[in-house]
Design a protein around this motif. Structure first.
Motif, PDB file in Angstrom:
ATOM      1  N   GLY A   1       0.523  -1.341   0.205  1.00  0.00           N
ATOM      2  CA  GLY A   1      -0.112  -0.073  -0.318  1.00  0.00           C
ATOM      3  C   GLY A   1       0.943   1.208   0.028  1.00  0.00           C
ATOM      4  N   GLN A   2       2.296   1.209   0.074  1.00  0.00           N
ATOM      5  CA  GLN A   2       2.910   2.122  -0.385  1.00  0.00           C
ATOM      6  C   GLN A   2       3.819   1.806  -1.760  1.00  0.00           C
ATOM      7  OE1 GLN A   2       4.656   4.857   1.422  1.00  0.00           O
ATOM      8  NE2 GLN A   2       3.305   5.263   2.967  1.00  0.00           N
ATOM      9  N   VAL A   3       4.441   4.011  -1.724  1.00  0.00           N
ATOM     10  CA  VAL A   3       5.201   3.314  -2.999  1.00  0.00           C
ATOM     11  C   VAL A   3       6.457   4.594  -2.503  1.00  0.00           C
ATOM     12  CG1 VAL A   3       3.485   3.676  -4.508  1.00  0.00           C
ATOM     13  CG2 VAL A   3       4.059   5.770  -3.634  1.00  0.00           C
ATOM     14  N   ALA A   4       7.382   3.949  -3.932  1.00  0.00           N
ATOM     15  CA  ALA A   4       8.447   5.218  -3.120  1.00  0.00           C
ATOM     16  C   ALA A   4       9.606   4.838  -4.616  1.00  0.00           C
ATOM     17  CB  ALA A   4       9.511   3.368  -2.829  1.00  0.00           C
ATOM     18  N   ALA A   5       9.925   5.569  -5.256  1.00  0.00           N
ATOM     19  CA  ALA A   5      10.818   6.528  -5.844  1.00  0.00           C
ATOM     20  C   ALA A   5      11.774   5.698  -6.972  1.00  0.00           C
ATOM     21  CB  ALA A   5      10.937   7.937  -6.160  1.00  0.00           C
ATOM     22  N   TYR A   6      12.200   5.775  -7.643  1.00  0.00           N
ATOM     23  CA  TYR A   6      13.393   5.086  -8.017  1.00  0.00           C
ATOM     24  C   TYR A   6      14.774   5.728  -7.359  1.00  0.00           C
ATOM     25  CZ  TYR A   6      10.943   2.434 -11.857  1.00  0.00           C
ATOM     26  OH  TYR A   6      10.101   1.848 -13.298  1.00  0.00           O
ATOM     27  N   GLY A   7      14.615   6.687  -7.399  1.00  0.00           N
ATOM     28  CA  GLY A   7      16.353   7.436  -7.142  1.00  0.00           C
ATOM     29  C   GLY A   7      16.453   6.760  -5.557  1.00  0.00           C
ATOM     30  N   HIS A   8      14.402   7.040  -5.051  1.00  0.00           N
ATOM     31  CA  HIS A   8      14.516   6.519  -3.333  1.00  0.00           C
ATOM     32  C   HIS A   8      15.281   5.477  -2.501  1.00  0.00           C
ATOM     33  CE1 HIS A   8      11.611   8.836  -0.340  1.00  0.00           C
ATOM     34  NE2 HIS A   8      12.697   8.648   0.395  1.00  0.00           N
ATOM     35  N   ILE A   9      14.988   3.963  -3.935  1.00  0.00           N
ATOM     36  CA  ILE A   9      15.078   3.147  -3.548  1.00  0.00           C
ATOM     37  C   ILE A   9      16.965   2.431  -3.908  1.00  0.00           C
ATOM     38  CG2 ILE A   9      15.929   0.314  -3.855  1.00  0.00           C
ATOM     39  CD1 ILE A   9      12.426   1.071  -2.894  1.00  0.00           C
TER      40      ILE A   9
ATOM     41  N   ASN B   1      14.877  -8.342 -13.690  1.00  0.00           N
ATOM     42  CA  ASN B   1      14.296  -9.298 -12.374  1.00  0.00           C
ATOM     43  C   ASN B   1      13.775 -10.551 -12.696  1.00  0.00           C
ATOM     44  OD1 ASN B   1      13.668  -9.504  -9.647  1.00  0.00           O
ATOM     45  ND2 ASN B   1      11.468  -9.087 -10.210  1.00  0.00           N
ATOM     46  N   GLU B   2      13.402 -11.322 -11.946  1.00  0.00           N
ATOM     47  CA  GLU B   2      12.727 -12.877 -12.301  1.00  0.00           C
ATOM     48  C   GLU B   2      11.619 -13.489 -11.299  1.00  0.00           C
ATOM     49  OE1 GLU B   2      12.992 -14.636 -15.221  1.00  0.00           O
ATOM     50  OE2 GLU B   2      13.789 -13.009 -15.920  1.00  0.00           O
ATOM     51  N   ASP B   3      12.015 -12.673 -10.189  1.00  0.00           N
ATOM     52  CA  ASP B   3      11.170 -12.781  -8.679  1.00  0.00           C
ATOM     53  C   ASP B   3       9.414 -12.470  -8.416  1.00  0.00           C
ATOM     54  OD1 ASP B   3      10.179 -13.643  -6.154  1.00  0.00           O
ATOM     55  OD2 ASP B   3      11.794 -12.692  -4.883  1.00  0.00           O
ATOM     56  N   PRO B   4       8.721 -13.284  -8.968  1.00  0.00           N
ATOM     57  CA  PRO B   4       7.102 -12.953  -9.146  1.00  0.00           C
ATOM     58  C   PRO B   4       6.874 -12.042  -7.850  1.00  0.00           C
ATOM     59  CG  PRO B   4       7.549 -15.320  -8.659  1.00  0.00           C
ATOM     60  CD  PRO B   4       9.647 -14.819  -8.649  1.00  0.00           C
ATOM     61  N   ASP B   5       7.599 -12.902  -6.248  1.00  0.00           N
ATOM     62  CA  ASP B   5       7.434 -11.834  -5.338  1.00  0.00           C
ATOM     63  C   ASP B   5       8.287 -10.812  -5.009  1.00  0.00           C
ATOM     64  OD1 ASP B   5       5.785 -14.156  -4.368  1.00  0.00           O
ATOM     65  OD2 ASP B   5       7.554 -15.281  -3.684  1.00  0.00           O
ATOM     66  N   LEU B   6       8.998 -10.191  -5.815  1.00  0.00           N
ATOM     67  CA  LEU B   6       8.833  -9.037  -5.746  1.00  0.00           C
ATOM     68  C   LEU B   6       7.852  -7.590  -6.330  1.00  0.00           C
ATOM     69  CD1 LEU B   6      11.955  -7.102  -4.920  1.00  0.00           C
ATOM     70  CD2 LEU B   6      12.116  -6.885  -7.586  1.00  0.00           C
ATOM     71  N   PRO B   7       7.690  -6.808  -5.306  1.00  0.00           N
ATOM     72  CA  PRO B   7       6.689  -5.688  -5.525  1.00  0.00           C
ATOM     73  C   PRO B   7       7.258  -4.613  -6.552  1.00  0.00           C
ATOM     74  CG  PRO B   7       8.054  -5.424  -2.791  1.00  0.00           C
ATOM     75  CD  PRO B   7       8.314  -6.519  -3.477  1.00  0.00           C
ATOM     76  N   TRP B   8       7.738  -5.328  -7.119  1.00  0.00           N
ATOM     77  CA  TRP B   8       8.132  -4.335  -8.511  1.00  0.00           C
ATOM     78  C   TRP B   8       7.522  -2.991  -9.281  1.00  0.00           C
ATOM     79  CZ3 TRP B   8       4.952  -3.137 -12.529  1.00  0.00           C
ATOM     80  CH2 TRP B   8       3.962  -4.519 -12.834  1.00  0.00           C
ATOM     81  N   HIS B   9       5.906  -3.241  -8.365  1.00  0.00           N
ATOM     82  CA  HIS B   9       4.781  -2.496  -9.247  1.00  0.00           C
ATOM     83  C   HIS B   9       4.875  -1.274  -7.588  1.00  0.00           C
ATOM     84  CE1 HIS B   9       3.291  -5.335  -6.368  1.00  0.00           C
ATOM     85  NE2 HIS B   9       2.600  -4.822  -5.515  1.00  0.00           N
ATOM     86  N   ARG B  10       5.361  -1.351  -6.633  1.00  0.00           N
ATOM     87  CA  ARG B  10       5.574  -0.056  -6.014  1.00  0.00           C
ATOM     88  C   ARG B  10       6.345   1.227  -6.060  1.00  0.00           C
ATOM     89  NH1 ARG B  10       5.257  -3.995  -0.858  1.00  0.00           N
ATOM     90  NH2 ARG B  10       2.829  -5.324  -1.308  1.00  0.00           N
ATOM     91  N   ILE B  11       7.506   0.564  -7.419  1.00  0.00           N
ATOM     92  CA  ILE B  11       8.823   1.408  -7.259  1.00  0.00           C
ATOM     93  C   ILE B  11       7.946   2.374  -8.611  1.00  0.00           C
ATOM     94  CG2 ILE B  11      10.966   2.151  -8.070  1.00  0.00           C
ATOM     95  CD1 ILE B  11       9.918   0.655  -5.402  1.00  0.00           C
ATOM     96  N   LEU B  12       7.945   4.117  -8.096  1.00  0.00           N
ATOM     97  CA  LEU B  12       7.766   4.446  -9.762  1.00  0.00           C
ATOM     98  C   LEU B  12       8.038   5.632  -9.378  1.00  0.00           C
ATOM     99  CD1 LEU B  12       3.842   5.309  -7.988  1.00  0.00           C
ATOM    100  CD2 LEU B  12       4.975   4.146  -9.398  1.00  0.00           C
ATOM    101  N   ARG B  13       8.142   6.537 -10.461  1.00  0.00           N
ATOM    102  CA  ARG B  13       8.680   7.895 -10.650  1.00  0.00           C
ATOM    103  C   ARG B  13       8.983   8.977  -9.932  1.00  0.00           C
ATOM    104  NH1 ARG B  13       8.781   9.895 -17.032  1.00  0.00           N
ATOM    105  NH2 ARG B  13       9.260   8.548 -18.426  1.00  0.00           N
ATOM    106  N   SER B  14       9.619   9.902  -9.433  1.00  0.00           N
ATOM    107  CA  SER B  14       9.620  10.171  -8.047  1.00  0.00           C
ATOM    108  C   SER B  14       9.085  11.448  -9.019  1.00  0.00           C
ATOM    109  CB  SER B  14      11.431  11.394  -8.509  1.00  0.00           C
ATOM    110  OG  SER B  14      11.504  12.071  -9.558  1.00  0.00           O
ATOM    111  N   ASP B  15       7.864  11.845  -9.653  1.00  0.00           N
ATOM    112  CA  ASP B  15       7.131  12.634  -9.510  1.00  0.00           C
ATOM    113  C   ASP B  15       6.230  12.036  -9.318  1.00  0.00           C
ATOM    114  OD1 ASP B  15       6.749  10.713 -11.975  1.00  0.00           O
ATOM    115  OD2 ASP B  15       6.846  13.076 -13.543  1.00  0.00           O
ATOM    116  N   GLY B  16       6.113  10.080  -9.228  1.00  0.00           N
ATOM    117  CA  GLY B  16       4.164   9.733  -8.838  1.00  0.00           C
ATOM    118  C   GLY B  16       4.140   8.970 -10.324  1.00  0.00           C
ATOM    119  N   ARG B  17       4.946   9.060 -11.349  1.00  0.00           N
ATOM    120  CA  ARG B  17       4.174   8.480 -12.365  1.00  0.00           C
ATOM    121  C   ARG B  17       4.930   7.146 -13.194  1.00  0.00           C
ATOM    122  NH1 ARG B  17       3.672  11.652 -18.128  1.00  0.00           N
ATOM    123  NH2 ARG B  17       2.708  10.120 -18.003  1.00  0.00           N
TER     124      ARG B  17
END
Length: 110
Positions: free
Chosen positions: A20-28, A48-64
DNA sequence: AAGTTGACTAAAT
DNA sequence: CATTTAGCCAACT
């Protein structure tokens, strides 16, 4: 023992983003101890191949969402985010204000 | 080994 | 606010 590789630290940082949270690439990147390596984070996610990695929570710094609008990944990412309660409008979400206290609450003392 | 590429960013317009 | 510009950096040609 050997220290974690940059990739391992980045993956760990991504996995540390709460549901339920998100983070920017730069933040990570920063959290992984690699300031300025936002593009490296993106690269790793791409491979990445790991299906359990929460990749969808990573966004651009502007939230897009970083995928081109309407693309497969774009749609899936919006859907996955909404599935965990994140408001996505027009491929964009409200980025958490870089609040230090909240950041510490989420990421811990490091 | 020089040039290109890209799931990026911050600042300016 | 939305768009454009210039900077960035590691992987890949």
């Amino acid at each position: 023992m050997a220290e974690a590789s940059a990739e391992e630290r980045i993956l760990a940082a991504i996995r540390a983003v709460p549901r339920g949270q998100v983070a920017a690439y730069g933040h990570i990147a920063r959290r992984a101890g690699l300031p300025g390596r936002a593009r490296l984070v993106a690269r790793i996610l791409g491979g990445n191949e790991d299906p359990d990695l929460p990749w969808h929570r990573i966004l651009r710094s502007d939230g897009r969402i970083a995928f081109p609008e309407g693309s497969r990944g774009w749609r899936e990412q919006s859907q996955r985010l909404r599935a965990e309660g994140v408001a996505v409008e027009r491929g964009r979400v409200r980025m958490p204000a870089a609040d230090v206290s909240l950041d510490a609450m989420i990421w811990g003392p490091g």
